[in-house]
Enzyme design. Structure first.
Site, short mmCIF file in Angstrom:
data_model
loop_
_atom_site.label_atom_id
_atom_site.label_comp_id
_atom_site.label_asym_id
_atom_site.label_seq_id
_atom_site.Cartn_x
_atom_site.Cartn_y
_atom_site.Cartn_z
N TYR A 89 0.97 -1.18 -0.15
CA TYR A 89 0.02 -0.21 -0.18
C TYR A 89 0.90 1.47 -0.08
CZ TYR A 89 -3.99 2.96 1.46
OH TYR A 89 -5.08 3.80 1.49
N SER A 184 0.85 -7.94 2.14
CA SER A 184 0.02 -6.72 2.59
C SER A 184 -0.81 -6.67 1.36
CB SER A 184 1.01 -5.51 2.97
OG SER A 184 -0.15 -4.78 3.85
N GLN A 185 -0.88 -5.17 0.68
CA GLN A 185 -1.76 -4.95 -0.32
C GLN A 185 -1.45 -6.15 -1.51
OE1 GLN A 185 -2.97 -0.97 -2.15
NE2 GLN A 185 -1.10 -1.56 -3.34
N ASP A 270 0.65 -8.72 14.10
CA ASP A 270 0.36 -7.90 13.11
C ASP A 270 -0.80 -7.19 13.28
OD1 ASP A 270 0.14 -6.55 10.63
OD2 ASP A 270 0.37 -8.41 9.48
N HIS A 300 3.84 -6.88 11.15
CA HIS A 300 3.37 -6.89 9.95
C HIS A 300 4.59 -7.23 8.70
CE1 HIS A 300 0.87 -5.83 6.38
NE2 HIS A 300 1.73 -5.21 6.02
#
Length: 320
Positions: A89, A184-185, A270, A300
């Site tokens: 992101y 993640s994204q 996370d 994360h």
């Protein structure tokens, strides 16, 4: 950050019912264009002698030209298995020498730019988002969030699907051996592509964003989910519309449709992509040919280089 989510034994069993729109499949089928994928492929000069790089442009959502870096080992002419990588992101594709793990492992590598992103960290992006005029907050996660048709992630997910079509059309790629990877994204995008592209060879998903979103916005204020919380704190009457939109991009619904072997990673501390949201998708994944690496003391960042090493070892068994 201390442990804050469900205990690991419960996570391994966690398989909640996640809202799925009745027209989910029809919505995505209508969203993905059936047009030739590649617009332009041109050599990119670099100071790297062991790899060759091309600046690729392919057709994404709404006919928008999406940029990508295509890199492969120098001097290798045989068709190679390919890895399509999606970004986290706020990051753009940056510079071509930033991500060399997969190409130095012997794969052809396509790194997709994220439209309208690239200004939060890294070295920028090169793909604008001309469709981004729908009402929403400043961050991508809330742009156009009141309707599925206008939502930013409709466009980005379609771009991600089109990136697979693009890599298969590039020279020097074995189209039968294509994997998608992201963190993640990027992990959320890889998972969405796994649910929309039926013939992938492998999927690598780490700390995926946009999974079990309804729970995520209840248990964490960390960005990007916190941006949705902030949006709803201002637009107090928009909750039903926002939740409806998010059901079209929830990774659990894509996971149910996926059939490629998959390798996952999760940090149990996370707060960005909480572990219960990851396991909600993992436990609903469409095939038992899956494995998950758990990092009990990590946030994360997950397993970082250790996890990358495990990903490479696993992918070798699938593509080489």
């Amino acid at each position: 950050m201390a442990l804050f989510d469900l205990p690991l034994p419960e996570l391994r069993r966690y398989s909640p019912d996640v809202p799925e729109p009745a027209d989910f499949d029809a919505f995505w089928k209508a969203s993905i264009p059936d047009v030739p994928p590649l617009d332009d492929v041109r050599p990119e000069p670099t100071h790297l002698r062991l790899v060759d790089t091309w600046d690729v442009t392919f057709t994404g959502f709404g006919g928008v030209p999406v940029r990508a870096w295509y890199t492969r080992p120098a001097g290798v002419d045989d068709p190679l298995p390919a890895v399509v990588e999606y970004l986290g992101y706020g990051r753009g594709r940056g510079l071509p020498h930033e991500r060399l793990t997969w190409v130095t492992a012997g794969y052809a590598h396509l790194l997709m730019d994220s439209r309208g992103q690239g200004d939060q960290y890294g070295n920028g992006g090169d793909t604008p988002d001309p469709h981004g005029g729908a009402p929403g907050g400043p961050g991508p996660v809330t742009r156009g969030i009141r309707t599925p048709q206008d939502y930013y992630y409709r466009r980005l997910i379609v771009d991600a699907v089109r990136a697979v079509s693009a890599v298969r059309a590039l020279p020097g790629v074995d189209p039968r051996r294509v994997a998608v990877v992201g963190n993640s994204q990027g992990g959320g995008l890889a998972l969405a592509v796994a649910g929309l592209v039926p013939d992938l060879a492998a999927v690598l998903v780490s700390a995926p964003f946009l999974c079990h979103v309804q729970r995520a916005i209840e248990i964490t204020d960390a960005a990007p989910y916190g941006e949705i919380v902030t949006y709803l704190s201002v637009h107090r009457g928009a909750e039903a519309a926002v939740r409806h939109t998010l059901s079209y991009v929830d990774g659990v619904n894509f996971a149910r449709r996926a059939n490629a072997p998959s390798h996952w990673g999760v940090g149990l501390r996370d707060t960005v992509c909480p572990p219960s949201t990851v396991f909600a998708a993992y436990n609903r994944y469409g095939t038992d040919d899956r494995t998950i690496e758990v990092y009990p003391f990590n946030h994360h960042e997950g397993g970082e280089a250790v996890h990358a090493q495990r990903q490479m070892a696993w992918l070798t068994t699938r593509l080489i």
